[in-house]
Write an enzyme that holds these catalytic residues in place. Structure first.
Site, PDB file in Angstrom:
ATOM      1  N   ARG A  52     -13.282  14.599   7.052  1.00  0.00           N
ATOM      2  CA  ARG A  52     -14.055  14.909   5.839  1.00  0.00           C
ATOM      3  C   ARG A  52     -15.511  15.156   6.171  1.00  0.00           C
ATOM      4  O   ARG A  52     -16.084  14.480   7.021  1.00  0.00           O
ATOM      5  CB  ARG A  52     -13.963  13.738   4.846  1.00  0.00           C
ATOM      6  CG  ARG A  52     -12.629  13.642   4.147  1.00  0.00           C
ATOM      7  CD  ARG A  52     -12.537  12.365   3.317  1.00  0.00           C
ATOM      8  NE  ARG A  52     -11.491  11.510   3.822  1.00  0.00           N
ATOM      9  CZ  ARG A  52     -11.374  10.210   3.552  1.00  0.00           C
ATOM     10  NH1 ARG A  52     -12.246   9.605   2.781  1.00  0.00           N
ATOM     11  NH2 ARG A  52     -10.388   9.526   4.060  1.00  0.00           N
ATOM     12  N   ARG A  88      -2.462  -2.259  -3.497  1.00  0.00           N
ATOM     13  CA  ARG A  88      -3.703  -1.513  -3.260  1.00  0.00           C
ATOM     14  C   ARG A  88      -3.686  -0.275  -4.155  1.00  0.00           C
ATOM     15  O   ARG A  88      -2.763   0.527  -4.097  1.00  0.00           O
ATOM     16  CB  ARG A  88      -3.794  -1.073  -1.807  1.00  0.00           C
ATOM     17  CG  ARG A  88      -4.998  -0.208  -1.574  1.00  0.00           C
ATOM     18  CD  ARG A  88      -5.182   0.144  -0.116  1.00  0.00           C
ATOM     19  NE  ARG A  88      -6.455   0.809   0.037  1.00  0.00           N
ATOM     20  CZ  ARG A  88      -6.593   2.020   0.566  1.00  0.00           C
ATOM     21  NH1 ARG A  88      -5.564   2.673   1.013  1.00  0.00           N
ATOM     22  NH2 ARG A  88      -7.787   2.558   0.663  1.00  0.00           N
ATOM     23  N   ASN A  93       0.878  -1.172   0.000  1.00  0.00           N
ATOM     24  CA  ASN A  93       0.000   0.000   0.000  1.00  0.00           C
ATOM     25  C   ASN A  93       0.914   1.219   0.000  1.00  0.00           C
ATOM     26  O   ASN A  93       1.446   1.610   1.033  1.00  0.00           O
ATOM     27  CB  ASN A  93      -0.893  -0.039   1.242  1.00  0.00           C
ATOM     28  CG  ASN A  93      -1.887   1.109   1.275  1.00  0.00           C
ATOM     29  OD1 ASN A  93      -1.823   2.035   0.456  1.00  0.00           O
ATOM     30  ND2 ASN A  93      -2.801   1.071   2.230  1.00  0.00           N
ATOM     31  N   GLU A 119      -8.241  -5.868   4.866  1.00  0.00           N
ATOM     32  CA  GLU A 119      -8.054  -5.536   3.453  1.00  0.00           C
ATOM     33  C   GLU A 119      -6.812  -6.219   2.882  1.00  0.00           C
ATOM     34  O   GLU A 119      -6.802  -6.632   1.728  1.00  0.00           O
ATOM     35  CB  GLU A 119      -7.964  -4.004   3.286  1.00  0.00           C
ATOM     36  CG  GLU A 119      -9.312  -3.341   3.507  1.00  0.00           C
ATOM     37  CD  GLU A 119      -9.248  -1.832   3.673  1.00  0.00           C
ATOM     38  OE1 GLU A 119      -8.948  -1.378   4.796  1.00  0.00           O
ATOM     39  OE2 GLU A 119      -9.480  -1.116   2.697  1.00  0.00           O
ATOM     40  N   HIS A 167     -13.337   1.930  -0.474  1.00  0.00           N
ATOM     41  CA  HIS A 167     -13.334   0.895   0.572  1.00  0.00           C
ATOM     42  C   HIS A 167     -13.884  -0.417   0.022  1.00  0.00           C
ATOM     43  O   HIS A 167     -14.365  -1.268   0.777  1.00  0.00           O
ATOM     44  CB  HIS A 167     -14.214   1.273   1.788  1.00  0.00           C
ATOM     45  CG  HIS A 167     -13.671   2.379   2.644  1.00  0.00           C
ATOM     46  ND1 HIS A 167     -14.490   3.311   3.223  1.00  0.00           N
ATOM     47  CD2 HIS A 167     -12.418   2.699   3.008  1.00  0.00           C
ATOM     48  CE1 HIS A 167     -13.744   4.160   3.927  1.00  0.00           C
ATOM     49  NE2 HIS A 167     -12.480   3.811   3.802  1.00  0.00           N
TER      50      HIS A 167
END
Ligand code: ADP
Length: 373
Positions: free
Chosen positions: A218, A68, A8, A361, A157
């Site tokens: 956010r 990723r 990642n 993940e 996601h």
């Protein structure tokens, strides 16, 4: 021993895991930070990648590398073997994810150079949501503008939503095809997905990961008119508005801290701002639960995952309080049990199975990459 190296790559960091698919465990995991910064450990991603692979040592049997990748645009609807063309397309999609895709490409280049003999596979955060029907992914704007600039809902996601919805079916020992599921991924970033028979049919994030729930920093959903208003009245430019909504909003904007643990602690001491922020956070979640039950035409399973969803019993209870009329109930003893494995938090025999399913993940990326080995 089937090991997949999961990468990642961020703009100044490489997060990695060596996942053993036989045991489904991370054999090694780590993070190289401050790449390219003065005093940082590595001058660039290539050097960083070399350090990571040196650290892994010689006895590794890497059958594939899973990368990723945040944005797969309209083209990538599943994990994809990376060749030069795919790498170029991921780079091109940087227009849609200017912070993320360029960094992902740096990691891909460095890893392909360091490990040229194994398949490299891109696993996209958006891919799972490519099954959304047009009515769910279309923004009602000028169709030509939307097409030209690839403006639509993509959702993010996806790797987590896919993994968690599948694990929920495994846990329940029921066929995924038969289940209507809502997954609440509540971490620092947060999103909700409606999954019908294993396919994502609606999701709260949009063209970018800004839309939807109230997150750490956010805003989530907002009237786009707010931007015009602030541009005109406050003289804010595009970058300022971007920073305002992505980095200075959400829990941070409402309370001064973006970490839910701090917000909750403040709320527990009666802090009014924190209490108000939690009310907004909860209101938005319930808005989506209601909308997705309507869209799915019912609900069998509701799953909590990610940092907040997995760890905070009180917030789970608050989020669902009063939804018993929809068949959504929580058993307080089950809910308060802390554990690292999938579990029920609804009472035995409740109409909707409410679960906590820890996301993973990296494992999902490893599984998808291994399919190309
Ligand atoms: P990311 O979205 O960065 O992958 P995670 O899924 O790990 O993040 O979630 C991180 C968030 O989870 C942090 O904002 C943290 O505040 C929150 N979190 C972790 N544990 C708890 C807890 N027990 N109660 C409330 N929030 C928590």
């Amino acid at each position: 021993m089937t090991q997949v190296f999961v990468v990642n790559s961020g703009s100044s960091s490489i997060k990695y895991q060596l996942v053993d698919l036989d045991t489904e465990k991370a054999v090694v995991s780590g993070l190289i930070e401050r790449i390219g910064e003065p005093g940082g450990g590595a001058g660039d991603h290539t050097e960083g990648m070399r350090q990571v692979l040196d650290a892994l040592g010689p006895d590794r049997e890497i059958v594939a590398v899973g990368h990723r990748v945040v944005h797969g645009g309209p083209r990538f609807s599943s994990a994809t073997l990376i060749d030069d063309d795919v790498e170029a397309e991921i780079d091109r999609l940087s227009a849609l994810a200017p912070l993320h895709n360029p960094a992902n490409v740096l990691g891909i280049r460095a890893a392909r150079a360091a490990l040229p003999d194994v398949p490299h596979v891109a696993v996209f955060d958006t891919a799972f949501h490519q099954t959304l029907p047009p009515e769910a992914y279309t923004y009602a704007i000028d169709a030509e503008v939307a097409e030209k600039y690839e403006v639509r809902r993509y959702g993010f996601h996806g790797t987590s939503h896919e993994y968690v919805s599948r694990q929920a079916a495994v846990f329940l020992d029921r066929p995924l095809e038969s289940l209507k599921t809502i997954v609440l991924h509540l971490g620092n970033g947060a999103s909700v997905t409606a999954v019908d028979g294993g396919r994502s049919v609606d999701t709260s994030m949009g063209l970018t990961p800004l839309e939807g729930l109230v997150m750490g920093t956010r805003s989530g959903d907002i009237d786009a008119g707010v931007l015009f208003h602030l541009a005109r009245q406050a003289g804010m430019g595009v970058d300022e508005l971007d920073t305002l909504l992505n980095r200075r909003s959400g829990l941070l904007g409402l309370t001064g801290t973006g970490d839910m643990r701090d917000v909750q602690e403040a709320a527990a001491q009666g802090d009014e701002q924190a209490l108000a922020a939690l009310a907004v956070w909860r209101h938005r979640i319930r808005h989506y639960i209601g909308a997705y039950i309507a869209g799915l035409g019912g609900l069998d399973v509701l799953v909590f995952t990610a940092g907040i969803g997995e760890n905070n019993a009180l917030l789970r209870r608050r989020a669902l309080a009063g939804l018993e009329f929809l068949g959504i109930e929580i058993d307080d003893d089950r809910n308060e049990l802390s554990s690292r494995v999938a579990r029920f938090i609804s009472p035995e025999g409740a109409p909707v199975a409410v679960l906590v399913v820890p996301t993973n993940e990296e494992l999902e990326i490893a599984r998808q990459a291994a399919a190309f080995a």
